[in-house]
Design a protein around this motif. Structure first.
Motif, mmCIF file in Angstrom:
data_model
loop_
_atom_site.group_PDB
_atom_site.id
_atom_site.type_symbol
_atom_site.label_atom_id
_atom_site.label_comp_id
_atom_site.label_asym_id
_atom_site.label_seq_id
_atom_site.Cartn_x
_atom_site.Cartn_y
_atom_site.Cartn_z
ATOM 1 N N ILE A 125 -2.801 4.902 8.447
ATOM 2 C CA ILE A 125 -2.138 4.516 7.196
ATOM 3 C C ILE A 125 -2.091 2.990 7.141
ATOM 4 O O ILE A 125 -1.686 2.336 8.098
ATOM 5 C CB ILE A 125 -0.721 5.127 7.133
ATOM 6 N N LYS A 126 -2.536 2.443 6.010
ATOM 7 C CA LYS A 126 -2.572 0.984 5.866
ATOM 8 C C LYS A 126 -1.230 0.492 5.330
ATOM 9 O O LYS A 126 -0.626 1.147 4.478
ATOM 10 C CB LYS A 126 -3.707 0.574 4.925
ATOM 11 N N VAL A 127 -0.793 -0.648 5.838
ATOM 12 C CA VAL A 127 0.523 -1.170 5.476
ATOM 13 C C VAL A 127 0.402 -2.629 5.061
ATOM 14 O O VAL A 127 -0.290 -3.404 5.712
ATOM 15 C CB VAL A 127 1.481 -1.070 6.692
ATOM 16 N N THR A 128 1.046 -2.982 3.945
ATOM 17 C CA THR A 128 1.211 -4.388 3.589
ATOM 18 C C THR A 128 2.701 -4.648 3.465
ATOM 19 O O THR A 128 3.401 -3.890 2.791
ATOM 20 C CB THR A 128 0.531 -4.701 2.232
ATOM 21 N N ASN A 137 5.304 -10.093 -6.013
ATOM 22 C CA ASN A 137 4.679 -9.896 -4.694
ATOM 23 C C ASN A 137 4.242 -8.450 -4.511
ATOM 24 O O ASN A 137 3.218 -8.172 -3.882
ATOM 25 C CB ASN A 137 5.655 -10.280 -3.570
ATOM 26 N N VAL A 138 5.043 -7.519 -5.046
ATOM 27 C CA VAL A 138 4.673 -6.102 -4.966
ATOM 28 C C VAL A 138 3.460 -5.850 -5.856
ATOM 29 O O VAL A 138 2.487 -5.213 -5.429
ATOM 30 C CB VAL A 138 5.852 -5.195 -5.389
ATOM 31 N N ALA A 139 3.510 -6.375 -7.067
ATOM 32 C CA ALA A 139 2.408 -6.162 -8.012
ATOM 33 C C ALA A 139 1.081 -6.632 -7.412
ATOM 34 O O ALA A 139 0.056 -5.950 -7.521
ATOM 35 C CB ALA A 139 2.699 -6.890 -9.325
ATOM 36 N N ARG A 140 1.112 -7.806 -6.748
ATOM 37 C CA ARG A 140 -0.116 -8.360 -6.164
ATOM 38 C C ARG A 140 -0.656 -7.502 -5.028
ATOM 39 O O ARG A 140 -1.855 -7.503 -4.772
ATOM 40 C CB ARG A 140 0.171 -9.767 -5.618
ATOM 41 N N ALA A 141 0.229 -6.798 -4.316
ATOM 42 C CA ALA A 141 -0.198 -6.048 -3.119
ATOM 43 C C ALA A 141 -0.708 -4.649 -3.444
ATOM 44 O O ALA A 141 -1.288 -3.988 -2.587
ATOM 45 C CB ALA A 141 0.959 -5.969 -2.129
ATOM 46 N N LEU A 142 -0.487 -4.182 -4.694
ATOM 47 C CA LEU A 142 -0.898 -2.808 -5.053
ATOM 48 C C LEU A 142 -2.411 -2.650 -5.001
ATOM 49 O O LEU A 142 -3.150 -3.549 -5.429
ATOM 50 C CB LEU A 142 -0.394 -2.469 -6.460
ATOM 51 N N THR A 143 -2.882 -1.528 -4.469
ATOM 52 C CA THR A 143 -4.309 -1.201 -4.462
ATOM 53 C C THR A 143 -4.455 0.229 -4.994
ATOM 54 O O THR A 143 -3.455 0.942 -5.119
ATOM 55 C CB THR A 143 -4.906 -1.241 -3.032
ATOM 56 N N PRO A 144 -5.691 0.660 -5.284
ATOM 57 C CA PRO A 144 -5.851 2.049 -5.754
ATOM 58 C C PRO A 144 -5.378 3.075 -4.714
ATOM 59 O O PRO A 144 -5.109 4.225 -5.052
ATOM 60 C CB PRO A 144 -7.365 2.170 -5.993
ATOM 61 N N GLU A 145 -5.277 2.669 -3.446
ATOM 62 C CA GLU A 145 -4.849 3.602 -2.386
ATOM 63 C C GLU A 145 -3.331 3.596 -2.176
ATOM 64 O O GLU A 145 -2.826 4.371 -1.367
ATOM 65 C CB GLU A 145 -5.520 3.256 -1.048
ATOM 66 N N THR A 146 -2.616 2.691 -2.871
ATOM 67 C CA THR A 146 -1.168 2.604 -2.630
ATOM 68 C C THR A 146 -0.484 3.880 -3.115
ATOM 69 O O THR A 146 -0.564 4.231 -4.291
ATOM 70 C CB THR A 146 -0.559 1.385 -3.361
ATOM 71 N N ARG A 147 0.194 4.575 -2.193
ATOM 72 C CA ARG A 147 0.903 5.813 -2.549
ATOM 73 C C ARG A 147 2.400 5.594 -2.663
ATOM 74 O O ARG A 147 3.074 6.312 -3.397
ATOM 75 C CB ARG A 147 0.666 6.899 -1.476
ATOM 76 N N VAL A 173 2.854 2.292 -12.763
ATOM 77 C CA VAL A 173 1.618 1.989 -13.491
ATOM 78 C C VAL A 173 0.416 2.134 -12.553
ATOM 79 O O VAL A 173 -0.649 2.603 -12.948
ATOM 80 C CB VAL A 173 1.675 0.561 -14.099
ATOM 81 N N ALA A 174 0.620 1.770 -11.266
ATOM 82 C CA ALA A 174 -0.475 1.851 -10.299
ATOM 83 C C ALA A 174 -0.576 3.237 -9.644
ATOM 84 O O ALA A 174 -1.371 3.436 -8.726
ATOM 85 C CB ALA A 174 -0.283 0.779 -9.232
ATOM 86 N N GLY A 175 0.271 4.179 -10.077
ATOM 87 C CA GLY A 175 0.194 5.531 -9.525
ATOM 88 C C GLY A 175 0.895 5.699 -8.188
ATOM 89 O O GLY A 175 0.662 6.681 -7.479
ATOM 90 N N ALA A 176 1.760 4.741 -7.829
ATOM 91 C CA ALA A 176 2.486 4.849 -6.555
ATOM 92 C C ALA A 176 3.921 5.301 -6.813
ATOM 93 O O ALA A 176 4.448 5.125 -7.911
ATOM 94 C CB ALA A 176 2.488 3.500 -5.841
ATOM 95 N N GLU A 177 4.538 5.877 -5.789
ATOM 96 C CA GLU A 177 5.942 6.273 -5.883
ATOM 97 C C GLU A 177 6.811 5.195 -5.243
ATOM 98 O O GLU A 177 6.351 4.423 -4.411
ATOM 99 C CB GLU A 177 6.172 7.611 -5.178
#
Ligand SMILES: *Cc1c(COP(=O)(O)O)cnc(C)c1O
Length: 396
Positions: A125-128, A137-147, A173-177
């Motif tokens: 599991i990848k962590v930022t 800072n959260v918005a910048r770190a979001l990726t398509p894999e962020t759950r 918006v990015a599909g994360a919870e």
């Protein structure tokens, strides 16, 4: 019902039956129950409302506490755990799989910080980690894999806040919870579900239990998510809350409103005293106008809680030694949310090396906030004059 009433009554529909005890007196300590022969043996087929069969699935005393926590959080359901940490690990290991990405606050409860950095990557599991006091800072770190996005507000030990509704918007918006550890706030201050969070975590060990005599945790969330958590994190991982602890925590919960009111009053007195002390460089308490996020605190917290932190003007380690030796009303101890006042020192370089491992601008931001170390103070319910006199003689 309003929160103050919910703390007392929560879910006492059972007690309305004629002849039933008015208090929730029964600890159903049983590990198993007789079952009708048609009950499925596998958790995979678990149905909500199925008869009790085994207390790792469900237990009446724990159920009762779950309904009360859910009602207070304005959530559809809650799942109790053996500890706050088992709630955190249970949630993460249920929601995340290899290849998924987690964004977590860079500064939080040390156990969570270490599990996020060391435990999760072992499962792919990848962590930022980011400073969540700025939603950008959260918005910048979001990726398509962020759950999942994981916040703690107010955060331990810095009392930094995160803007739950702003972060919920960018995460969704990015599909994360979004998951919020709301242990320090309590449901009386903040209801993260109403601000858009998907999961609320509590260490029930702290304010909700409130008396330093039981360890427990909870996740409040939507019903379908609670069923998923129960199957994976309770039935399979097994970190269930003991019914004895559930009963103690439920008893503590009844006085949560009056305790939180007094914790806040005492914390304000101690924070104002420390703010004027010559040995203190800065005091962080969300209720102080000098808190860098006081405006957000006023919007997001209806009670400023009883945890504050302060930084010494110089040589925090020497002051820590003095406090450990000389405090008589405060205990020098690592917990919070108890009736008793507690104080401890968290040296910056130690924490950066062990729990937080911050680098670059995140390390600079932490050092700016925390100096050479943070004193975390959990202000209890003693007379504030005695607390101030105790600090006064110990810090002299
Ligand atoms: C104490 C604490 C935890 C861990 O809870 P335990 O019940 O000790 O496992 C998690 N988050 C916060 C903010 C805490 O204060």
């Amino acid at each position: 019902m309003r929160p103050r009433t919910l703390c007392i009554h929560g879910d006492d529909s059972d007690a309305r039956t004629v002849g039933a005890p008015v208090e929730a007196p029964i600890i159903t300590a049983n590990s198993f129950f007789t079952t009708p022969d048609a009950v499925s043996f596998s958790a995979v087929d678990m149905k909500e409302g199925a008869p009790y069969s085994y207390s790792r699935w469900a237990n009446p005393t724990v159920d009762h506490l779950e309904r009360r926590v859910a009602a207070l959080e304005g959530a559809e359901a809650a799942v109790c755990f053996a500890s706050g940490m088992s709630a955190i690990t249970g949630l993460m290991l249920t929601k995340l799989k290899a290849g998924d990405h987690l964004i977590a606050t860079d500064v939080c409860y040390a156990g969570a910080a270490e599990f996020i950095r060391d435990g999760l990557p072992r499962f792919g599991i990848k962590v930022t980690t980011v400073d969540t006091s700025d939603p950008a800072n959260v918005a910048r770190a979001l990726t398509p894999e962020t759950r999942l996005v994981y916040l703690e507000t107010p955060g331990n030990p810095t009392l930094r806040l995160a803007d739950i509704s702003a972060i919920a918007r960018v995460a969704h918006v990015a599909g994360a919870e979004l998951c919020v550890d709301s242990t320090i706030a309590t449901p009386l201050a903040t209801r993260p579900i109403s601000l858009g969070a998907d999961y609320v975590i509590h260490s029930l060990t702290k304010y909700i239990g409130g008396h330093g005599d039981a360890i427990g945790g909870a996740v409040a969330c939507y019903r379908a998510k609670a069923v998923e958590l129960r199957v994976e994190a309770l039935i399979h991982h097994g970190g269930v809350l003991n019914p004895m602890a559930a009963w103690l925590i439920g008893r503590g919960l009844e006085t949560l409103t009056v305790r939180m009111r007094e914790h806040e009053i005492n914390a304000r007195r101690v924070a104002e005293y420390l703010s004027k002390h010559a040995r203190v460089r800065s005091v962080y308490w969300p209720g102080l106008p000098s808190h860098p996020q006081h405006e957000l605190a006023r919007r997001q917290m209806q009670n400023f809680s009883g945890v504050l932190s302060f930084v010494a003007d110089r040589d925090g380690a020497a002051l820590a030694k003095r406090l450990a030796d000389r405090l008589r009303v405060f205990s020098y101890a690592f917990s919070l949310g108890s009736t008793k006042s507690l104080c401890c020192y968290l040296p910056t370089e130690d924490l950066l090396r062990t729990s937080f491992r911050l680098t670059g601008t995140n390390a600079i931001a932490y050092r700016n906030w925390a100096g050479d170390g943070v004193f975390r103070v959990s202000v209890g319910l003693e007379d504030a004059d005695d607390l101030i006199a105790d600090l006064d003689q110990a810090m002299r």
